[in-house]
Design a protein around this motif. Sequence first.
Motif, PDB file in Angstrom:
ATOM      1  N   GLN A 244       0.823  -1.204   0.000  1.00 51.55           N
ATOM      2  CA  GLN A 244       0.000   0.000   0.000  1.00 51.55           C
ATOM      3  C   GLN A 244       0.861   1.259   0.000  1.00 51.55           C
ATOM      4  O   GLN A 244       0.392   2.333  -0.376  1.00 51.55           O
ATOM      5  N   TYR A 245       2.096   1.115   0.441  1.00 48.37           N
ATOM      6  CA  TYR A 245       3.047   2.221   0.426  1.00 48.37           C
ATOM      7  C   TYR A 245       4.083   1.955  -0.661  1.00 48.37           C
ATOM      8  O   TYR A 245       4.702   0.892  -0.703  1.00 48.37           O
ATOM      9  N   SER A 246       4.281   2.915  -1.532  1.00 48.61           N
ATOM     10  CA  SER A 246       5.201   2.765  -2.648  1.00 48.61           C
ATOM     11  C   SER A 246       6.647   2.670  -2.167  1.00 48.61           C
ATOM     12  O   SER A 246       7.098   3.523  -1.386  1.00 48.61           O
TER      13      SER A 246
ATOM     14  N   SER B 154      -2.106   3.565  -1.246  1.00 48.18           N
ATOM     15  CA  SER B 154      -2.758   2.923  -2.391  1.00 48.18           C
ATOM     16  C   SER B 154      -3.653   1.778  -1.945  1.00 48.18           C
ATOM     17  O   SER B 154      -3.548   1.283  -0.818  1.00 48.18           O
ATOM     18  N   ALA B 155      -4.505   1.343  -2.835  1.00 48.47           N
ATOM     19  CA  ALA B 155      -5.345   0.180  -2.565  1.00 48.47           C
ATOM     20  C   ALA B 155      -4.482  -1.072  -2.532  1.00 48.47           C
ATOM     21  O   ALA B 155      -3.442  -1.155  -3.186  1.00 48.47           O
ATOM     22  N   ARG B 156      -4.904  -2.040  -1.758  1.00 48.07           N
ATOM     23  CA  ARG B 156      -4.178  -3.305  -1.691  1.00 48.07           C
ATOM     24  C   ARG B 156      -4.215  -4.010  -3.042  1.00 48.07           C
ATOM     25  O   ARG B 156      -5.255  -4.078  -3.683  1.00 48.07           O
ATOM     26  N   THR B 157      -3.069  -4.542  -3.450  1.00 46.63           N
ATOM     27  CA  THR B 157      -3.038  -5.305  -4.697  1.00 46.63           C
ATOM     28  C   THR B 157      -3.337  -6.778  -4.457  1.00 46.63           C
ATOM     29  O   THR B 157      -3.763  -7.487  -5.355  1.00 46.63           O
TER      30      THR B 157
ATOM     31  N   ARG C 292      -7.657   9.249   2.541  1.00 43.93           N
ATOM     32  CA  ARG C 292      -8.254   8.094   3.208  1.00 43.93           C
ATOM     33  C   ARG C 292      -9.767   8.247   3.291  1.00 43.93           C
ATOM     34  O   ARG C 292     -10.289   9.368   3.279  1.00 43.93           O
TER      35      ARG C 292
ATOM     36  N   ARG D 296      -0.531   9.776   6.139  1.00 41.68           N
ATOM     37  CA  ARG D 296      -1.393   9.236   5.092  1.00 41.68           C
ATOM     38  C   ARG D 296      -2.326  10.283   4.504  1.00 41.68           C
ATOM     39  O   ARG D 296      -2.785  11.182   5.200  1.00 41.68           O
TER      40      ARG D 296
ATOM     41  N   THR E 266       1.327   8.557  -0.143  1.00 42.17           N
ATOM     42  CA  THR E 266       0.148   8.095  -0.870  1.00 42.17           C
ATOM     43  C   THR E 266      -0.199   6.693  -0.409  1.00 42.17           C
ATOM     44  O   THR E 266       0.631   5.785  -0.461  1.00 42.17           O
TER      45      THR E 266
END
Length: 248
Positions: free
Chosen positions: A104-106, A207-210, A134, A131, A205
Amino acid sequence: MAPEAPVFCSLVIPCYNEEGNLAPLAEGFAAALAGARLPGTFELILVDNGSADGTAAALGGLAPRFPFLRAVTVPVNKGYGYGITQGLLAARGEYAGWAHGDLQYSPAEIMACVAGLGTASGEKVFLKGLRSARPVPDTLFTAGMAAFESLLFGCALWDINAQPTLFHRSLLENWEGAPADFSLDLYAYALAKKQGFSVSRVPMTLSARTRGSSSWNHGFADRFRVAARTVRSSLLASRAIAGGRKNP
């Protein structure tokens, strides 16, 4: 033989049943590290935190491919905080810390935070993510818990569980009371404040969970249970910081 370059930063990532995330995680850090300018070397410490899937085998296959990667094994899962602390015990960097392994974190943003430590002056430096973007319920829950923690610890605390958490290794000199659960983020943040560390917050940023999904955040009832558990853990962490003794 040339002397080994000093390790500038050690980043610990606890991995509990994260088999599918490990290769993309290592590849992401390899790409980010290629463009980073650091005053020393970087090590990524992936902790197999008592996983029951193929995490151990996946780590064994990744280590030869990525020279910056080190693996630490915790045979039995004793909690998120315990796994991180075991990784920190193996850390060699002047700076150390942790982040989540759920992608979720780049890695690029995390490495930008690591590079930012290179301009830090003095030893007492504590850097934490902040964050953004959200959902409103999550933001309100975070704000409520932050208000409680700020009153409990007597210092301003905000977005306590944001990642990454990075600090000068001198903070580890008083790590004996570190909790084994998710309140480790709170413990480190409050401890740094109490010890006069300069705290920096860096927007990140989220991000959504992959892969996978949250193990707890499925609605109000889950948030209430987490809040109750967090209150109990917070009281223990507060006593540990105040008295310098280990949590039971």
